[in-house]
Enzyme design. Structure first.
Site, short mmCIF file in Angstrom:
data_model
loop_
_atom_site.label_atom_id
_atom_site.label_comp_id
_atom_site.label_asym_id
_atom_site.label_seq_id
_atom_site.Cartn_x
_atom_site.Cartn_y
_atom_site.Cartn_z
N TYR A 264 0.84 -1.21 0.00
CA TYR A 264 0.00 0.00 0.00
C TYR A 264 0.87 1.26 0.00
O TYR A 264 1.72 1.45 0.88
CB TYR A 264 -0.95 0.03 1.20
N GLY B 69 -13.73 -3.42 -11.98
CA GLY B 69 -14.34 -4.15 -13.10
C GLY B 69 -15.84 -3.95 -13.15
O GLY B 69 -16.59 -4.91 -13.37
N PRO C 188 -16.22 -2.22 0.49
CA PRO C 188 -17.62 -2.55 0.77
C PRO C 188 -18.63 -1.68 0.03
O PRO C 188 -19.77 -2.08 -0.15
CB PRO C 188 -17.73 -2.34 2.29
N LEU C 189 -18.19 -0.49 -0.40
CA LEU C 189 -19.14 0.41 -1.07
C LEU C 189 -19.00 0.38 -2.59
O LEU C 189 -19.68 1.13 -3.29
CB LEU C 189 -18.94 1.86 -0.57
N PHE D 51 -21.95 -2.67 -14.16
CA PHE D 51 -23.31 -2.13 -14.07
C PHE D 51 -23.57 -1.16 -15.22
O PHE D 51 -22.73 -0.32 -15.56
CB PHE D 51 -23.50 -1.36 -12.75
N GLY E 100 -19.27 -0.02 -6.43
CA GLY E 100 -20.42 -0.20 -7.30
C GLY E 100 -21.46 0.88 -7.12
O GLY E 100 -22.26 1.13 -8.01
#
Ligand SMILES: NC(=O)c1ccc[n+]([C@@H]2O[C@H](COP(=O)([O-])OP(=O)(O)OC[C@H]3O[C@@H](n4cnc5c(N)ncnc54)[C@H](OP(=O)(O)O)[C@@H]3O)[C@@H](O)[C@H]2O)c1
Length: 305
Positions: A56, A223, A213-214, A226, A216
Protein backbone atom coordinates in the site's frame (compact mmCIF):
# COMPACT_ATOMS: atom_id res chain seq x y z
CA UNK A 1 -18.53 0.73 18.03
CA UNK A 2 -19.40 -2.94 18.34
CA UNK A 3 -16.70 -5.58 18.74
CA UNK A 4 -16.74 -9.27 17.86
CA UNK A 5 -14.28 -12.14 17.91
CA UNK A 6 -12.23 -12.90 14.82
CA UNK A 7 -12.68 -16.47 13.68
CA UNK A 8 -12.58 -18.90 16.59
CA UNK A 9 -10.00 -16.76 18.39
CA UNK A 10 -10.38 -14.56 21.45
CA UNK A 11 -9.30 -11.42 19.53
CA UNK A 12 -12.00 -8.77 19.88
CA UNK A 13 -11.98 -6.67 16.73
CA UNK A 14 -14.09 -3.62 16.07
CA UNK A 15 -16.88 -4.65 13.69
CA UNK A 16 -15.58 -2.05 11.23
CA UNK A 17 -11.92 -2.31 10.36
CA UNK A 18 -10.05 0.78 9.23
CA UNK A 19 -8.37 0.24 5.83
CA UNK A 20 -5.04 1.99 5.41
CA UNK A 21 -4.63 1.53 1.64
CA UNK A 22 -5.31 5.19 0.84
CA UNK A 23 -3.70 6.95 3.82
CA UNK A 24 -0.56 7.98 1.94
CA UNK A 25 -2.52 9.64 -0.87
CA UNK A 26 0.03 11.01 -3.31
CA UNK A 27 2.63 10.89 -0.49
CA UNK A 28 2.70 14.70 -0.25
CA UNK A 29 3.06 16.26 3.20
CA UNK A 30 -0.58 17.33 3.18
CA UNK A 31 -1.85 13.89 2.12
CA UNK A 32 0.30 12.17 4.76
CA UNK A 33 -1.12 14.52 7.43
CA UNK A 34 -4.63 13.77 6.19
CA UNK A 35 -3.83 10.06 6.48
CA UNK A 36 -2.61 10.45 10.06
CA UNK A 37 -5.74 12.42 10.91
CA UNK A 38 -7.86 9.62 9.47
CA UNK A 39 -6.12 7.03 11.65
CA UNK A 40 -6.56 9.13 14.80
CA UNK A 41 -10.22 9.72 13.90
CA UNK A 42 -10.73 5.99 13.48
CA UNK A 43 -9.10 5.28 16.86
CA UNK A 44 -11.21 7.91 18.60
CA UNK A 45 -14.32 6.46 16.94
CA UNK A 46 -13.56 3.03 18.43
CA UNK A 47 -11.93 1.23 15.51
CA UNK A 48 -9.21 -0.95 17.02
CA UNK A 49 -8.28 -2.96 13.92
CA UNK A 50 -6.14 -1.54 11.10
CA UNK A 51 -5.64 -3.20 7.75
CA UNK A 52 -2.36 -2.84 5.86
CA UNK A 53 -0.37 -4.50 3.09
CA UNK A 54 3.31 -4.26 2.28
CA UNK A 55 2.44 -2.73 -1.11
CA UNK A 56 0.00 0.00 0.00
CA UNK A 57 1.44 3.30 -1.14
CA UNK A 58 4.60 1.38 -2.07
CA UNK A 59 5.23 0.95 1.69
CA UNK A 60 4.29 4.54 2.57
CA UNK A 61 1.00 3.55 4.24
CA UNK A 62 2.80 1.35 6.76
CA UNK A 63 5.48 4.03 7.29
CA UNK A 64 2.91 6.73 8.09
CA UNK A 65 1.28 4.38 10.57
CA UNK A 66 4.71 3.57 12.03
CA UNK A 67 5.38 7.29 12.55
CA UNK A 68 2.26 7.50 14.72
CA UNK A 69 3.40 4.50 16.76
CA UNK A 70 6.84 6.02 17.18
CA UNK A 71 5.28 9.25 18.46
CA UNK A 72 2.68 7.48 20.65
CA UNK A 73 3.91 3.95 21.46
CA UNK A 74 1.17 3.44 24.07
CA UNK A 75 -1.35 3.16 21.20
CA UNK A 76 0.09 -0.17 20.04
CA UNK A 77 -1.47 -2.25 22.82
CA UNK A 78 -4.91 -0.94 21.90
CA UNK A 79 -4.59 -2.07 18.29
CA UNK A 80 -4.98 -5.12 16.14
CA UNK A 81 -2.62 -4.68 13.20
CA UNK A 82 -3.10 -6.76 10.08
CA UNK A 83 -0.72 -6.75 7.15
CA UNK A 84 -0.57 -8.76 3.96
CA UNK A 85 2.06 -9.93 1.52
CA UNK A 86 2.40 -12.06 -1.58
CA UNK A 87 1.82 -9.56 -4.40
CA UNK A 88 5.14 -8.65 -5.92
CA UNK A 89 4.87 -5.58 -8.13
CA UNK A 90 6.81 -5.31 -11.35
CA UNK A 91 10.36 -4.82 -10.23
CA UNK A 92 11.92 -1.60 -11.43
CA UNK A 93 15.40 -3.02 -10.87
CA UNK A 94 14.66 -5.98 -13.09
CA UNK A 95 12.78 -5.10 -16.24
CA UNK A 96 12.27 -8.81 -16.98
CA UNK A 97 10.17 -9.55 -13.88
CA UNK A 98 6.43 -8.98 -14.33
CA UNK A 99 4.00 -8.29 -11.51
CA UNK A 100 3.61 -11.68 -9.86
CA UNK A 101 2.41 -13.49 -6.77
CA UNK A 102 5.06 -15.02 -4.54
CA UNK A 103 4.38 -17.21 -1.49
CA UNK A 104 7.93 -18.55 -1.34
CA UNK A 105 9.33 -18.70 2.17
CA UNK A 106 12.16 -16.34 1.36
CA UNK A 107 9.84 -13.68 -0.01
CA UNK A 108 7.19 -13.89 2.73
CA UNK A 109 9.72 -13.80 5.59
CA UNK A 110 11.46 -10.79 4.06
CA UNK A 111 8.13 -9.06 3.49
CA UNK A 112 7.05 -9.48 7.13
CA UNK A 113 10.41 -8.07 8.26
CA UNK A 114 9.83 -5.03 6.05
CA UNK A 115 6.31 -4.48 7.38
CA UNK A 116 7.45 -4.71 11.03
CA UNK A 117 10.19 -2.20 10.39
CA UNK A 118 7.92 0.29 8.62
CA UNK A 119 5.11 -0.14 11.15
CA UNK A 120 7.49 0.29 14.07
CA UNK A 121 6.24 -2.77 15.86
CA UNK A 122 7.71 -6.12 16.86
CA UNK A 123 4.71 -8.21 15.80
CA UNK A 124 1.72 -8.38 13.50
CA UNK A 125 -1.51 -9.52 15.11
CA UNK A 126 -2.64 -10.96 11.80
CA UNK A 127 -0.70 -11.78 8.67
CA UNK A 128 -2.65 -12.52 5.46
CA UNK A 129 -1.62 -13.95 2.12
CA UNK A 130 -2.78 -11.14 -0.16
CA UNK A 131 -3.84 -12.98 -3.33
CA UNK A 132 -3.51 -16.68 -4.10
CA UNK A 133 -0.19 -17.47 -5.74
CA UNK A 134 -1.00 -19.91 -8.57
CA UNK A 135 2.30 -21.63 -7.80
CA UNK A 136 1.83 -21.90 -4.04
CA UNK A 137 3.02 -24.96 -2.21
CA UNK A 138 0.78 -25.44 0.85
CA UNK A 139 3.47 -27.28 2.81
CA UNK A 140 6.00 -24.52 2.24
CA UNK A 141 3.49 -21.88 3.38
CA UNK A 142 2.65 -23.98 6.46
CA UNK A 143 6.34 -24.10 7.34
CA UNK A 144 6.64 -20.33 6.83
CA UNK A 145 3.65 -19.65 9.08
CA UNK A 146 5.13 -21.94 11.76
CA UNK A 147 8.43 -20.05 11.62
CA UNK A 148 6.69 -16.68 11.88
CA UNK A 149 4.57 -17.87 14.80
CA UNK A 150 7.54 -19.40 16.65
CA UNK A 151 9.54 -16.18 16.26
CA UNK A 152 6.67 -14.19 17.80
CA UNK A 153 6.62 -11.91 14.77
CA UNK A 154 3.09 -12.96 13.79
CA UNK A 155 0.36 -13.96 16.24
CA UNK A 156 -2.36 -15.19 13.86
CA UNK A 157 -2.86 -15.97 10.19
CA UNK A 158 -5.42 -15.62 7.44
CA UNK A 159 -5.86 -15.25 3.72
CA UNK A 160 -7.26 -12.78 1.25
CA UNK A 161 -9.04 -13.31 -2.06
CA UNK A 162 -8.88 -17.09 -1.61
CA UNK A 163 -11.48 -19.35 -3.20
CA UNK A 164 -12.93 -22.15 -1.03
CA UNK A 165 -10.74 -24.82 -2.67
CA UNK A 166 -7.62 -22.75 -1.95
CA UNK A 167 -8.65 -22.27 1.68
CA UNK A 168 -9.27 -26.03 1.96
CA UNK A 169 -5.84 -26.82 0.49
CA UNK A 170 -4.00 -24.46 2.82
CA UNK A 171 -6.01 -25.57 5.87
CA UNK A 172 -5.06 -29.19 5.13
CA UNK A 173 -1.37 -28.33 5.56
CA UNK A 174 -1.59 -25.95 8.53
CA UNK A 175 -1.21 -26.66 12.20
CA UNK A 176 -2.89 -23.38 13.15
CA UNK A 177 -6.34 -21.97 12.29
CA UNK A 178 -7.00 -19.47 9.53
CA UNK A 179 -8.84 -16.64 11.25
CA UNK A 180 -10.06 -14.62 8.27
CA UNK A 181 -10.59 -14.52 4.52
CA UNK A 182 -10.49 -10.92 3.29
CA UNK A 183 -12.50 -10.73 0.08
CA UNK A 184 -14.25 -8.15 -2.08
CA UNK A 185 -17.93 -8.01 -1.14
CA UNK A 186 -20.19 -5.21 -2.27
CA UNK A 187 -23.43 -4.65 -4.10
CA UNK A 188 -21.62 -5.10 -7.43
CA UNK A 189 -19.45 -8.11 -6.57
CA UNK A 190 -21.50 -10.83 -4.84
CA UNK A 191 -19.27 -13.73 -5.94
CA UNK A 192 -18.64 -14.77 -2.32
CA UNK A 193 -22.38 -15.28 -1.79
CA UNK A 194 -22.50 -17.62 -4.76
CA UNK A 195 -19.17 -19.47 -4.87
CA UNK A 196 -19.20 -21.03 -1.40
CA UNK A 197 -16.79 -18.55 0.23
CA UNK A 198 -19.26 -17.27 2.82
CA UNK A 199 -20.62 -20.79 3.39
CA UNK A 200 -17.11 -22.02 4.11
CA UNK A 201 -16.51 -19.09 6.47
CA UNK A 202 -19.68 -19.89 8.38
CA UNK A 203 -18.92 -23.62 8.50
CA UNK A 204 -15.32 -23.29 9.70
CA UNK A 205 -15.55 -20.17 11.87
CA UNK A 206 -13.47 -18.07 9.46
CA UNK A 207 -14.32 -14.37 9.60
CA UNK A 208 -15.10 -12.86 6.20
CA UNK A 209 -13.65 -9.36 5.91
CA UNK A 210 -15.15 -7.23 3.12
CA UNK A 211 -12.84 -4.96 1.18
CA UNK A 212 -14.26 -2.20 -1.01
CA UNK A 213 -17.62 -2.55 0.77
CA UNK A 214 -19.14 0.41 -1.07
CA UNK A 215 -17.88 -0.51 -4.53
CA UNK A 216 -20.42 -0.20 -7.30
CA UNK A 217 -22.48 2.56 -5.73
CA UNK A 218 -20.56 5.19 -3.74
CA UNK A 219 -17.80 4.90 -6.31
CA UNK A 220 -17.14 2.46 -9.10
CA UNK A 221 -16.30 -1.14 -8.27
CA UNK A 222 -13.31 -2.96 -9.66
CA UNK A 223 -14.34 -4.15 -13.10
CA UNK A 224 -17.73 -2.46 -12.82
CA UNK A 225 -20.22 -4.02 -15.21
CA UNK A 226 -23.31 -2.13 -14.07
CA UNK A 227 -25.18 -0.28 -16.80
CA UNK A 228 -26.66 3.18 -16.20
CA UNK A 229 -30.07 1.52 -15.80
CA UNK A 230 -28.68 -0.91 -13.21
CA UNK A 231 -27.22 1.95 -11.18
CA UNK A 232 -30.44 3.96 -11.35
CA UNK A 233 -32.51 0.98 -10.20
CA UNK A 234 -30.14 0.26 -7.26
CA UNK A 235 -29.93 3.92 -6.28
CA UNK A 236 -33.70 4.25 -6.32
CA UNK A 237 -34.07 1.27 -3.94
CA UNK A 238 -31.26 2.57 -1.75
CA UNK A 239 -32.90 6.00 -1.57
CA UNK A 240 -36.21 4.47 -0.50
CA UNK A 241 -34.56 2.33 2.14
CA UNK A 242 -32.42 5.20 3.43
CA UNK A 243 -35.59 7.25 4.01
CA UNK A 244 -37.18 4.30 5.82
CA UNK A 245 -34.16 3.75 8.10
CA UNK A 246 -33.31 7.44 8.48
CA UNK A 247 -29.74 7.09 7.21
CA UNK A 248 -27.63 7.68 4.11
CA UNK A 249 -27.83 5.24 1.18
CA UNK A 250 -24.22 4.09 1.70
CA UNK A 251 -25.04 3.21 5.30
CA UNK A 252 -27.81 0.93 3.98
CA UNK A 253 -25.18 -0.88 1.91
CA UNK A 254 -23.11 -1.48 5.04
CA UNK A 255 -26.22 -2.75 6.87
CA UNK A 256 -26.82 -5.12 3.93
CA UNK A 257 -23.32 -6.57 4.40
CA UNK A 258 -23.64 -6.82 8.18
CA UNK A 259 -26.84 -8.85 7.84
CA UNK A 260 -25.07 -11.99 6.60
CA UNK A 261 -24.87 -14.71 9.27
CA UNK A 262 -21.19 -15.38 8.52
CA UNK A 263 -20.54 -12.06 10.36
CA UNK A 264 -18.94 -9.93 7.67
CA UNK A 265 -16.51 -7.28 8.96
CA UNK A 266 -16.44 -4.39 6.42
CA UNK A 267 -13.20 -2.42 5.96
CA UNK A 268 -13.80 1.32 5.84
CA UNK A 269 -11.26 2.92 3.53
CA UNK A 270 -12.45 6.53 3.50
CA UNK A 271 -9.97 9.16 4.63
CA UNK A 272 -12.79 11.64 5.31
CA UNK A 273 -13.25 11.94 9.11
CA UNK A 274 -17.03 12.47 8.88
CA UNK A 275 -17.45 9.24 6.89
CA UNK A 276 -15.15 7.23 9.16
CA UNK A 277 -17.34 8.24 12.11
CA UNK A 278 -20.71 8.04 10.34
CA UNK A 279 -20.10 4.47 9.15
CA UNK A 280 -20.82 3.33 12.72
CA UNK A 281 -24.49 4.35 12.34
CA UNK A 282 -24.94 1.32 10.09
CA UNK A 283 -24.41 -0.90 13.14
CA UNK A 284 -27.59 0.47 14.70
CA UNK A 285 -29.84 -0.24 11.70
CA UNK A 286 -32.38 -2.98 12.37
CA UNK A 287 -32.29 -4.20 8.79
CA UNK A 288 -34.99 -6.56 7.56
CA UNK A 289 -34.80 -9.72 5.44
CA UNK A 290 -37.37 -8.13 3.09
CA UNK A 291 -35.15 -5.11 2.45
CA UNK A 292 -32.10 -7.35 2.03
CA UNK A 293 -33.87 -9.23 -0.77
CA UNK A 294 -35.36 -6.04 -2.27
CA UNK A 295 -31.82 -4.65 -2.65
CA UNK A 296 -30.60 -7.92 -4.16
CA UNK A 297 -33.53 -7.83 -6.59
CA UNK A 298 -32.69 -4.24 -7.55
CA UNK A 299 -29.08 -5.29 -8.08
CA UNK A 300 -30.00 -8.31 -10.20
CA UNK A 301 -32.76 -6.57 -12.14
CA UNK A 302 -35.03 -9.52 -11.46
CA UNK A 303 -36.57 -11.44 -8.60
CA UNK A 304 -34.82 -14.52 -7.26
CA UNK A 305 -36.35 -17.66 -8.82
N1 LIG B 1 -7.34 -7.60 0.15
C1 LIG B 1 -7.43 -6.89 -0.94
O1 LIG B 1 -7.15 -7.37 -2.06
C2 LIG B 1 -7.88 -5.46 -0.86
C3 LIG B 1 -8.15 -4.73 -2.03
C4 LIG B 1 -8.57 -3.40 -1.90
C5 LIG B 1 -8.74 -2.85 -0.63
N2 LIG B 1 -8.44 -3.58 0.49
C6 LIG B 1 -8.61 -3.02 1.86
O2 LIG B 1 -9.93 -2.53 1.96
C7 LIG B 1 -9.91 -1.17 2.39
C8 LIG B 1 -11.13 -0.47 1.84
O3 LIG B 1 -11.09 -0.48 0.44
P1 LIG B 1 -11.44 0.81 -0.38
O4 LIG B 1 -10.68 1.95 0.19
O5 LIG B 1 -11.27 0.50 -1.80
O6 LIG B 1 -12.99 0.84 -0.09
P2 LIG B 1 -14.10 1.83 0.45
O7 LIG B 1 -13.96 2.07 1.88
O8 LIG B 1 -15.35 1.18 -0.02
O9 LIG B 1 -13.92 3.10 -0.41
C9 LIG B 1 -13.07 4.11 -0.22
C10 LIG B 1 -13.24 5.11 -1.35
O10 LIG B 1 -14.62 5.46 -1.53
C11 LIG B 1 -14.80 6.82 -1.18
N3 LIG B 1 -15.99 6.86 -0.34
C12 LIG B 1 -16.17 6.26 0.86
N4 LIG B 1 -17.39 6.51 1.34
C13 LIG B 1 -17.99 7.29 0.40
C14 LIG B 1 -19.25 7.89 0.31
N5 LIG B 1 -20.14 7.75 1.28
N6 LIG B 1 -19.55 8.61 -0.78
C15 LIG B 1 -18.65 8.77 -1.76
N7 LIG B 1 -17.40 8.23 -1.73
C16 LIG B 1 -17.09 7.51 -0.65
C17 LIG B 1 -13.55 7.22 -0.42
O11 LIG B 1 -13.27 8.57 -0.61
P3 LIG B 1 -12.85 9.54 0.62
O12 LIG B 1 -11.55 9.00 1.16
O13 LIG B 1 -12.69 10.85 -0.07
O14 LIG B 1 -13.94 9.53 1.64
C18 LIG B 1 -12.49 6.34 -1.05
O15 LIG B 1 -12.03 6.92 -2.25
C19 LIG B 1 -8.55 -0.65 1.92
O16 LIG B 1 -8.10 0.46 2.66
C20 LIG B 1 -7.68 -1.85 2.16
O17 LIG B 1 -7.31 -1.89 3.53
C21 LIG B 1 -8.03 -4.87 0.38
Amino acid sequence: MKHSKLGNSTIESSRFIYGCMRIAGDNSTSDRSKGKRAIMTALDAGYNHFDHADIYGGGASESIFGEILAEQPHLREKMIITSKAGIRPKNNDDSYAPTRYDFSQKYLLASVEGSLKRLNTDHLDLFLLHRPDYLFDANEVAETFALLKASGKVKHFGVSNFKPSQVALLKSALSMPLLVNQVEINIHNIDTLLDGTLDQCQQHGITPIAWCPLGGVAYSAWGNTFSVEDEQRIESELNNQSKKYGCAPWQVILAWLLQHPANVFPIIGSTTPERIIAAKQALAIDYSREDWYRLLEARNGQAVP
